[in-house]
Design an enzyme around this catalytic site. Structure first.
Site, PDB file in Angstrom:
ATOM      1  N   GLY A 137       1.549  -3.414  -2.958  1.00 40.70           N
ATOM      2  CA  GLY A 137       2.537  -3.806  -2.831  1.00 40.70           C
ATOM      3  C   GLY A 137       3.821  -4.904  -1.934  1.00 40.70           C
ATOM      4  N   GLU A 178      -6.633   2.444   0.821  1.00 41.86           N
ATOM      5  CA  GLU A 178      -5.652   1.509   0.919  1.00 41.86           C
ATOM      6  C   GLU A 178      -4.823   1.132   1.855  1.00 41.86           C
ATOM      7  OE1 GLU A 178      -4.086   1.294  -3.413  1.00 41.86           O
ATOM      8  OE2 GLU A 178      -3.375   3.331  -2.938  1.00 41.86           O
ATOM      9  N   ASN A 226      -2.851   1.576 -10.968  1.00 42.54           N
ATOM     10  CA  ASN A 226      -1.466   3.024 -11.055  1.00 42.54           C
ATOM     11  C   ASN A 226      -0.330   2.670 -11.518  1.00 42.54           C
ATOM     12  OD1 ASN A 226      -0.046   4.532  -9.832  1.00 42.54           O
ATOM     13  ND2 ASN A 226      -0.434   3.620  -7.421  1.00 42.54           N
ATOM     14  N   GLU A 234       2.471   6.694  -1.184  1.00 43.68           N
ATOM     15  CA  GLU A 234       3.265   6.427  -1.248  1.00 43.68           C
ATOM     16  C   GLU A 234       3.611   8.395  -1.497  1.00 43.68           C
ATOM     17  OE1 GLU A 234       3.186   3.551  -4.353  1.00 43.68           O
ATOM     18  OE2 GLU A 234       3.171   2.320  -3.542  1.00 43.68           O
ATOM     19  N   HIS A 245      -1.728   9.401  -2.598  1.00 45.18           N
ATOM     20  CA  HIS A 245      -1.785   8.511  -1.986  1.00 45.18           C
ATOM     21  C   HIS A 245      -0.014   7.412  -0.922  1.00 45.18           C
ATOM     22  CE1 HIS A 245       0.632   4.041  -3.263  1.00 45.18           C
ATOM     23  NE2 HIS A 245      -0.790   3.916  -4.034  1.00 45.18           N
ATOM     24  N   SER A 272      -2.567  -5.040  -3.309  1.00 47.97           N
ATOM     25  CA  SER A 272      -2.540  -6.204  -3.743  1.00 47.97           C
ATOM     26  C   SER A 272      -3.705  -7.071  -4.359  1.00 47.97           C
ATOM     27  CB  SER A 272      -1.516  -6.689  -2.493  1.00 47.97           C
ATOM     28  OG  SER A 272      -0.622  -6.783  -2.435  1.00 47.97           O
ATOM     29  N   LYS A 291       2.430   3.789 -11.577  1.00 50.13           N
ATOM     30  CA  LYS A 291       3.932   4.337 -10.783  1.00 50.13           C
ATOM     31  C   LYS A 291       5.275   5.001 -11.508  1.00 50.13           C
ATOM     32  CE  LYS A 291       2.267   1.013  -6.523  1.00 50.13           C
ATOM     33  NZ  LYS A 291       2.866   0.863  -5.402  1.00 50.13           N
TER      34      LYS A 291
HETATM   35  C1  PEP Z   1      -1.488   1.251  -5.898  1.00 46.73           C
HETATM   36  O1  PEP Z   1      -0.208   1.386  -6.153  1.00 46.73           O
HETATM   37  O2  PEP Z   1      -1.929   1.788  -5.348  1.00 46.73           O
HETATM   38  C2  PEP Z   1      -1.142  -0.166  -5.000  1.00 46.73           C
HETATM   39  C3  PEP Z   1      -2.325  -0.642  -4.673  1.00 46.73           C
HETATM   40  O3  PEP Z   1      -0.896  -1.249  -6.012  1.00 46.73           O
HETATM   41  P1  PEP Z   1      -0.376  -2.653  -5.317  1.00 46.73           P
HETATM   42  O4  PEP Z   1      -1.776  -3.510  -5.869  1.00 46.73           O
HETATM   43  O5  PEP Z   1       0.835  -2.821  -6.067  1.00 46.73           O
HETATM   44  O6  PEP Z   1      -0.440  -3.264  -3.711  1.00 46.73           O
END
Ligand code: PEP
Length: 251
Positions: free
Chosen positions: A173, A167, A9, A97, A95, A213, A11
């Site tokens: 992040g 998630e 992803n 976000e 997601h 992460s 972003k």
């Molecule tokens: C994500 O954007 O879905 C995500 C898991 O980000 P990260 O791997 O940076 O934590």
């Protein structure tokens, strides 16, 4: 057998030129995997260019979000038809976000999920709890409620196209990953909920990705868990070297 899905992803990162550079580097290193599926989700502006490079390759293309209508006066929105048009086969929906900054609710997630399915896109539906919710012992209830609401009126046949991504918001992040054991426990819970609603066969074929992460140094331990069927990767998907190492996880 469930084929793990490793998805990047991107972003709100990568101009068209940068996206093309990353796609080329990924194509150079990915080989022809048969026991795992690879997906990248660039920002909307880079989808067309990335899609042209990815056509006929082992890497699939996905959108990071979409609106539920096929077309219309919805300024700023992108439709499932448009995603299909540029070569997408997947779309991330709900997601955290999107939920946090753009107000996506469970009801919107459910509408988008139905629209994606209706237009032949495979939805990756994201669910996950916040840190205060986990600390209060509510993680399971929150995730189960999101799964049930997001999948409202989805049929068992349609479920074959659905991917769920667990998630935990506090792990996205932050560099703070769920332990493989905690992730496994939540994935097993999600599979149980799906089994209660759709039966064991559907639940056993459902892919549940972990996201939060995921990095080259923790992916092997995470993917060794029986109910983790791939990863949704943010930060570590922005560089070819780290994403390719994640794709090449060993469990
Ligand atoms: C994500 O954007 O879905 C995500 C898991 O980000 P990260 O791997 O940076 O934590």
């Amino acid at each position: 057998m469930r084929i793990p899905l490793l998805a990047g992803n991107w972003k709100m990162y990568k101009t068209v030129g940068e996206a093309e550079e990353l796609v080329r580097a990924l194509l150079e290193g990915v080989g022809t995997p048969t026991d795992r599926e690879v997906l990248v989700c660039p920002p909307f502006t880079a989808l067309y260019a990335a899609g042209r490079l990815l056509e006929g390759t082992p890497i699939a293309l996905g959108g990071q979000d979409m609106y539920h209508e096929p077309q219309g006066a919805f300024t700023g929105a992108v439709s499932p038809l448009m995603l299909r048009d540029v070569g997408c086969t997947y779309v991330i929906i709900g997601h955290s976000e999107r939920r946090q900054y753009f107000g996506d609710t469970d009801e919107m997630v459910n509408r988008k999920l139905h629209a994606a399915l209706a237009h032949g896109l495979r939805p990756i539906m994201c669910v996950g709890e916040s840190k205060p919710q986990r600390d209060a012992g509510q993680a399971e209830d929150i995730v189960v409620a999101q799964v049930r609401a997001g999948l409202k009126d989805v049929t068992a046949t349609q479920m074959q196209q659905v991917v769920i991504a667990y998630e935990p918001i506090w792990a996205i992040g932050t560099g703070d990953t769920a332990t493989p054991q905690d992730a496994q426990a939540m994935h097993a819970t999600i599979r149980r909920v799906v089994s209660e609603h759709y039966g064991e066969e559907t639940a056993q074929s459902l892919r549940i990705q972990y996201g939060g992460s995921v990095k080259p140094d923790n992916v092997d331990d995470l993917m060794a868990q029986p109910d983790l069927d791939g990863a949704l990767v943010g930060g570590a998907s922005l560089k070819a070297e780290s994403f390719l190492r994640i794709v090449q996880f060993r469990s």
